[in-house]
Design a protein around this motif. Structure first.
Motif, PDB file in Angstrom:
ATOM      1  N   PRO A 183       0.813  -1.300   0.075  1.00 49.89           N
ATOM      2  CA  PRO A 183       0.057   0.087  -0.192  1.00 49.89           C
ATOM      3  C   PRO A 183       0.909   1.329   0.071  1.00 49.89           C
ATOM      4  O   PRO A 183       1.995   1.167   0.130  1.00 49.89           O
ATOM      5  CB  PRO A 183      -0.854  -0.193   1.472  1.00 49.89           C
ATOM      6  N   ALA A 184       0.104   2.336  -0.217  1.00 54.49           N
ATOM      7  CA  ALA A 184       0.964   3.790  -0.043  1.00 54.49           C
ATOM      8  C   ALA A 184       1.376   3.984   1.291  1.00 54.49           C
ATOM      9  O   ALA A 184       2.194   4.845   1.318  1.00 54.49           O
ATOM     10  CB  ALA A 184      -0.007   4.693  -0.783  1.00 54.49           C
ATOM     11  N   ALA A 185       0.639   3.755   2.222  1.00 52.15           N
ATOM     12  CA  ALA A 185       0.664   3.871   3.654  1.00 52.15           C
ATOM     13  C   ALA A 185       0.491   2.664   4.634  1.00 52.15           C
ATOM     14  O   ALA A 185      -0.673   1.808   4.149  1.00 52.15           O
ATOM     15  CB  ALA A 185      -0.013   4.931   4.088  1.00 52.15           C
ATOM     16  N   LEU A 186       0.844   2.464   5.553  1.00 52.25           N
ATOM     17  CA  LEU A 186       0.695   1.351   6.513  1.00 52.25           C
ATOM     18  C   LEU A 186       0.879   1.879   7.878  1.00 52.25           C
ATOM     19  O   LEU A 186       1.880   2.389   8.153  1.00 52.25           O
ATOM     20  CB  LEU A 186       1.515   0.056   5.998  1.00 52.25           C
ATOM     21  N   SER A 187       0.025   1.456   8.978  1.00 50.20           N
ATOM     22  CA  SER A 187       0.130   1.738  10.113  1.00 50.20           C
ATOM     23  C   SER A 187      -0.067   0.512  10.880  1.00 50.20           C
ATOM     24  O   SER A 187      -0.957  -0.404  10.721  1.00 50.20           O
ATOM     25  CB  SER A 187      -0.897   2.790  10.642  1.00 50.20           C
ATOM     26  N   VAL A 188       1.014   0.002  11.632  1.00 49.66           N
ATOM     27  CA  VAL A 188       1.049  -1.198  12.541  1.00 49.66           C
ATOM     28  C   VAL A 188       1.623  -0.974  13.835  1.00 49.66           C
ATOM     29  O   VAL A 188       2.326   0.158  14.376  1.00 49.66           O
ATOM     30  CB  VAL A 188       1.931  -2.255  11.773  1.00 49.66           C
ATOM     31  N   PRO A 189       1.063  -1.868  15.060  1.00 53.93           N
ATOM     32  CA  PRO A 189       1.288  -1.728  16.212  1.00 53.93           C
ATOM     33  C   PRO A 189       2.822  -2.306  16.418  1.00 53.93           C
ATOM     34  O   PRO A 189       3.263  -3.183  15.609  1.00 53.93           O
ATOM     35  CB  PRO A 189       0.514  -2.538  16.953  1.00 53.93           C
ATOM     36  N   GLU A 190       3.732  -1.634  17.487  1.00 49.62           N
ATOM     37  CA  GLU A 190       4.972  -1.941  17.586  1.00 49.62           C
ATOM     38  C   GLU A 190       4.944  -3.481  18.064  1.00 49.62           C
ATOM     39  O   GLU A 190       4.206  -4.347  18.416  1.00 49.62           O
ATOM     40  CB  GLU A 190       5.480  -1.189  18.979  1.00 49.62           C
ATOM     41  N   THR A 207       7.061   4.508  -5.980  1.00 41.98           N
ATOM     42  CA  THR A 207       6.545   5.870  -4.967  1.00 41.98           C
ATOM     43  C   THR A 207       6.381   5.528  -3.791  1.00 41.98           C
ATOM     44  O   THR A 207       6.458   6.611  -2.932  1.00 41.98           O
ATOM     45  CB  THR A 207       5.040   6.159  -5.665  1.00 41.98           C
ATOM     46  N   GLY A 208       6.904   4.348  -3.194  1.00 45.21           N
ATOM     47  CA  GLY A 208       7.135   4.312  -1.724  1.00 45.21           C
ATOM     48  C   GLY A 208       5.679   3.888  -1.033  1.00 45.21           C
ATOM     49  O   GLY A 208       4.653   4.016  -1.210  1.00 45.21           O
ATOM     50  N   THR A 209       6.055   3.304   0.079  1.00 49.31           N
ATOM     51  CA  THR A 209       5.141   2.956   1.282  1.00 49.31           C
ATOM     52  C   THR A 209       5.542   3.718   2.249  1.00 49.31           C
ATOM     53  O   THR A 209       6.705   3.574   2.923  1.00 49.31           O
ATOM     54  CB  THR A 209       5.087   1.379   1.473  1.00 49.31           C
ATOM     55  N   LYS A 210       4.839   4.592   2.954  1.00 51.97           N
ATOM     56  CA  LYS A 210       5.019   5.329   4.280  1.00 51.97           C
ATOM     57  C   LYS A 210       4.405   4.400   5.479  1.00 51.97           C
ATOM     58  O   LYS A 210       3.234   4.080   5.651  1.00 51.97           O
ATOM     59  CB  LYS A 210       4.138   6.534   4.235  1.00 51.97           C
ATOM     60  N   LEU A 211       5.517   3.682   6.421  1.00 51.17           N
ATOM     61  CA  LEU A 211       5.143   3.099   7.259  1.00 51.17           C
ATOM     62  C   LEU A 211       5.204   3.831   8.655  1.00 51.17           C
ATOM     63  O   LEU A 211       6.026   4.539   8.994  1.00 51.17           O
ATOM     64  CB  LEU A 211       6.322   1.820   7.509  1.00 51.17           C
ATOM     65  N   GLN A 212       3.858   3.562   9.489  1.00 53.27           N
ATOM     66  CA  GLN A 212       3.998   4.243  10.674  1.00 53.27           C
ATOM     67  C   GLN A 212       3.900   3.005  11.987  1.00 53.27           C
ATOM     68  O   GLN A 212       3.103   2.300  11.730  1.00 53.27           O
ATOM     69  CB  GLN A 212       2.882   5.168  10.985  1.00 53.27           C
ATOM     70  N   VAL A 213       4.803   3.064  12.577  1.00 51.99           N
ATOM     71  CA  VAL A 213       4.826   1.782  13.718  1.00 51.99           C
ATOM     72  C   VAL A 213       4.589   2.515  15.146  1.00 51.99           C
ATOM     73  O   VAL A 213       4.849   3.544  15.528  1.00 51.99           O
ATOM     74  CB  VAL A 213       6.164   1.202  13.800  1.00 51.99           C
ATOM     75  N   ILE A 214       3.340   1.998  15.674  1.00 49.04           N
ATOM     76  CA  ILE A 214       2.730   2.825  16.761  1.00 49.04           C
ATOM     77  C   ILE A 214       3.381   2.124  17.984  1.00 49.04           C
ATOM     78  O   ILE A 214       3.107   1.099  17.920  1.00 49.04           O
ATOM     79  CB  ILE A 214       1.226   2.820  16.520  1.00 49.04           C
ATOM     80  N   PRO A 215       3.839   2.777  19.006  1.00 49.59           N
ATOM     81  CA  PRO A 215       4.213   2.459  20.286  1.00 49.59           C
ATOM     82  C   PRO A 215       3.009   1.811  20.979  1.00 49.59           C
ATOM     83  O   PRO A 215       2.325   2.068  20.999  1.00 49.59           O
ATOM     84  CB  PRO A 215       4.750   3.681  21.038  1.00 49.59           C
TER      85      PRO A 215
END
Lengths: 115, 113
Positions: B8-15, B105-113
């Protein structure tokens, strides 16, 4: 942090103004590239220089000129800036032994806004 | 013309979660594929490079695989950490020519604490 240095880091221009983006590398690499990065479009090659004194067009060269005066420096010039040239510009250097084994080295970018 | 797609273009996952980033390319005649990390306001940092003759490369918690025939590469990140938050780009070097490299074009990853 040695490697590829770009100046300036930020720049705002008015339409029609000119400017030169500077790039210098201290790794003694032969090849240097200029890319632009735009949202949703990835990095696109503007110009590249395979060795000192040589330059060639990349994917999106219109509106730009480059100069490779020596092995260290590769500059990108906008003669008459246009709003479509608002982008983040990256310079990269590639070692002479680059056969796919050694990665590209990138500078930190120049963020250019043309109003 | 080579096209490189990252979904995906963006992805958010828990630590702590293991995750997979995908990269697809249309022309299998590649010389190598490289994964980069880009932090906000920074340039690109090379993570892993896979030559066309290789199937995978590993570095620490990162593992990249390459399947040329299907035009796919994956970047596996084990036990994700907040410090892994960044944009991940893949790039393919074309066979022959002037060493042209095409970026996704990249995947923006956010790892949530």
């Amino acid at each position: 942090n040695a490697g590829v240095t770009q100046t300036p880091k930020f720049q705002v221009l008015k339409t029609g103004q000119s400017m030169t983006l500077q790039c210098a590398q201290d790794m003694n690499h032969n090849s240097m590239y200029w890319y632009r990065q735009d949202p949703g479009m990835g990095l696109r090659l503007i110009y590249y220089s395979a060795s000192e004194g040589t330059t060639d067009k990349g994917e999106v060269p219109n509106g730009y000129n480059v100069s490779r005066l020596n092995k260290r420096e590769f500059s990108l010039r906008l003669e008459s800036a246009a709003p479509s040239q608002t982008s983040v510009y990256f310079c990269a250097a590639v070692p002479p032994e680059f056969s796919g084994v050694v990665p590209l080295h990138f500078g930190n970018g120049t963020r250019l806004t043309v109003t | 013309k080579q096209e490189v797609t990252q979904i995906p273009a963006a992805l958010s996952v828990p630590e702590g979660e293991n995750l997979v980033l995908n990269c697809s390319f249309t022309d299998s005649a590649i010389y190598n594929l490289q994964w980069f990390r880009q932090d906000p306001g920074k340039g690109l940092t090379s993570l892993l490079l896979i030559q066309s003759s290789q199937r995978e490369q590993t570095s620490g918690r990162l593992n990249a695989s390459l399947d040329k025939s299907s035009g796919r590469s994956t970047l596996y990140i084990a036990a994700s950490q907040p410090g892994d938050s960044a944009t991940y780009l893949c790039a393919v070097k074309h066979s022959g020519g002037y060493q042209k490299v095409t970026f996704g074009t990249g995947t923006k990853l956010q790892v949530i604490p």
